[in-house]
Write an enzyme that holds these catalytic residues in place. Structure first.
Site, short mmCIF file in Angstrom:
data_model
loop_
_atom_site.label_atom_id
_atom_site.label_comp_id
_atom_site.label_asym_id
_atom_site.label_seq_id
_atom_site.Cartn_x
_atom_site.Cartn_y
_atom_site.Cartn_z
N VAL A 86 21.72 -37.77 -37.15
CA VAL A 86 23.03 -37.15 -37.02
C VAL A 86 22.84 -35.65 -36.90
O VAL A 86 22.15 -35.03 -37.72
CB VAL A 86 23.93 -37.48 -38.24
CG1 VAL A 86 25.23 -36.68 -38.16
CG2 VAL A 86 24.22 -38.97 -38.31
N ALA A 131 21.39 -31.15 -39.58
CA ALA A 131 21.10 -32.48 -39.07
C ALA A 131 20.47 -33.30 -40.19
O ALA A 131 20.11 -32.77 -41.24
CB ALA A 131 20.17 -32.42 -37.86
N LYS A 132 20.35 -34.59 -39.98
CA LYS A 132 19.65 -35.46 -40.93
C LYS A 132 19.30 -36.74 -40.21
O LYS A 132 19.97 -37.17 -39.28
CB LYS A 132 20.53 -35.77 -42.15
CG LYS A 132 19.73 -36.13 -43.39
CD LYS A 132 19.08 -34.90 -43.99
CE LYS A 132 18.38 -35.22 -45.31
NZ LYS A 132 17.87 -34.01 -45.95
N GLY A 133 18.21 -37.36 -40.68
CA GLY A 133 17.80 -38.64 -40.11
C GLY A 133 17.37 -39.60 -41.21
O GLY A 133 17.07 -39.17 -42.33
N ASP A 172 11.62 -35.66 -46.21
CA ASP A 172 12.68 -35.92 -47.18
C ASP A 172 12.20 -37.09 -48.04
O ASP A 172 11.00 -37.37 -48.10
CB ASP A 172 13.99 -36.24 -46.45
CG ASP A 172 15.22 -36.10 -47.31
OD1 ASP A 172 15.76 -34.99 -47.42
OD2 ASP A 172 15.65 -37.11 -47.90
#
Length: 442
Positions: A86, A131-133, A172
């Site tokens: 995202v 953002a992040k995944g 992460d």
């Protein structure tokens, strides 16, 4: 629940006059990360006097993708996994955010984390968006070769969306520098040349930065010491509880101890331990390295993980997952200062209870921003092909963290609002200003 506010005059933020309008924002408060993130945004929109269109713009990701990740297991079988990426906002620069491997990954969780990354970057004045995944997988039950295949397939699926000028992943939960090396190599193979700047948190030999592995923890500790001082608590007599003994919690516990704070309890996903006289952290690290858990450490007593959050302490650092402090336990939290090492560990309902009890809550977008600061330093170094010393990195990290702490504290005091509302308002104002100045295309 609806929030409606009319502000008749402009609001002054850091020398910029922001025009105000009538604003009506709807936010539903539930115990999940996305609802919490949107509630915090709604409160900032009200405080700043922006209208509902700005809320809608900033509450909605600019781009998101869900991909299928087929995995050939070592035994020859095939398993199909789901991954997300995202990209919440690009107004201040390329998107930036971690990649997590967890069995609990959901699209809404990734959306929330991407939004928080936008505010974190803006608050620390780092020229990124958020953002992040994530991939829904428990990495404990997969071999290294299987995790490499998962990472490379996921990277190939999202490769059109990432890049050093587009979106830069970082480690992460469940991922590390090796994961980032695989992402960088896969992306580079697809591009036909080495692109070191596509990820941060890489090994030093592949363009990583000195100081990056402990950057988040150092940032947490810098802010924790400042918050203790704000409440008049002498660090030499302070007691700390650290929930989560992973990439953030373990170094944070050690650094707190080195600063004179007595760490009396820690936990991991398997259990929690406590020693009222202070844990021997050097011995605990050896035990953890040997066993993979804090459980069974001979220099401490076992304690229930939920009860550990409620132990008598001056400082509590939740450094694990979202929502651990909620309406069910917030009124039993005894710590005077709560510094959020994790993203979203406190729900909105719990926030209100903690504020009513005169607790000082340092929000995640400030407290754990050390990682993105040094990720930015790594990105700069990779793009210049010139690497800094560890002293340079750590000094610049401390300078950024303390400056942000002072800005948030001062805005909180001026406005009579919590640190979280102050931090979110400052961050949202910077993103909104960038959006306003860039204009709307077409």
């Amino acid at each position: 629940m609806e929030r409606s506010k009319t502000t008749p005059s402009p609001i002054m933020l850091e020398g910029n006059v922001i025009p105000t309008t009538n604003v009506q924002v709807e936010a539903h408060v539930e115990d999940n990360p996305l609802s919490a993130a949107r509630t915090q945004l709604a409160e900032a929109i009200d405080h700043l006097g922006y209208d509902e269109s700005m809320y809608q713009l900033l509450a909605t990701p600019r781009r998101e993708v869900t991909v299928t990740v087929p995995l050939r297991r070592d035994d020859g079988s095939t398993e199909v996994l789901t991954g997300h990426r995202v990209q919440h906002n690009f107004s201040r620069g390329p998107a930036k955010g971690g990649l997590r491997y967890s069995p609990n990954v959901t699209l809404d969780e990734v959306r929330a984390l991407a939004m928080w990354m936008t505010w974190k970057c803006a608050l620390l004045d780092v020229p990124y968006g958020g953002a992040k995944g994530g991939i829904r997988i428990d990495p404990r039950f997969y071999s290294t070769t299987e995790l490499e295949r998962v990472t490379r397939r996921y990277t190939s699926e999202i490769s059109p969306l990432i890049g050093p000028a587009h979106d830069i992943p970082a480690p992460d939960i469940g991922t590390d520098e090796q994961t980032m090396a695989w992402v960088m190599d896969t992306y580079s193979v697809l591009r036909g040349h080495t692109v070191l700047g596509v990820t941060t948190g890489k090994p030093l030999s592949l363009g990583g930065s000195l100081g990056r592995p402990t950057a988040t923890s150092r940032g947490v500790v810098h802010v924790s010491l400042a918050a203790l001082q704000e409440r008049g608590i002498d660090r030499g007599r302070a007691r700390a509880v650290v929930q989560g003994y992973g990439k953030v919690g373990q170094p944070a516990a050690r650094l707190l101890n080195e600063a004179g704070v007595r760490v009396v309890a820690v936990s991991d996903q398997y259990g929690a331990i406590t020693n009222d006289h202070g844990l021997d952290l050097a011995a605990l690290e050896k035990h953890f390295t040997a066993t993979g858990s804090v459980v069974g450490f001979s220099g401490a007593l076992p304690v229930d993980g939920a009860e550990m959050l409620e132990l008598p302490a001056d400082l509590l650092i939740p450094a694990a997952i979202e929502g651990v402090i909620n309406r069910n336990n917030a009124d039993r939290i005894q710590a005077t200062v709560i510094v959020e090492g994790a993203n979203g560990p406190t729900t909105p309902d719990a926030d209100e209870l903690l504020i009513a009890a005169d607790k000082l809550v340092v929000p995640d977008i400030l407290a754990n921003a050390g990682g993105v600061i040094v990720s930015y330093f790594e990105w700069v170094q990779a793009n210049q092909a010139y690497w800094w010393s560890s002293t340079d990195v750590e000094n610049r990290l401390e300078e950024r963290m303390i400056k942000a702490w002072n800005n948030v504290r001062d805005h909180s005091e001026r406005g009579g609002i919590s640190l979280r509302k102050a931090a979110t308002a400052l961050a949202v104002s910077r993103v909104a200003q960038a959006h306003h100045q860039r204009g709307l295309y077409p």
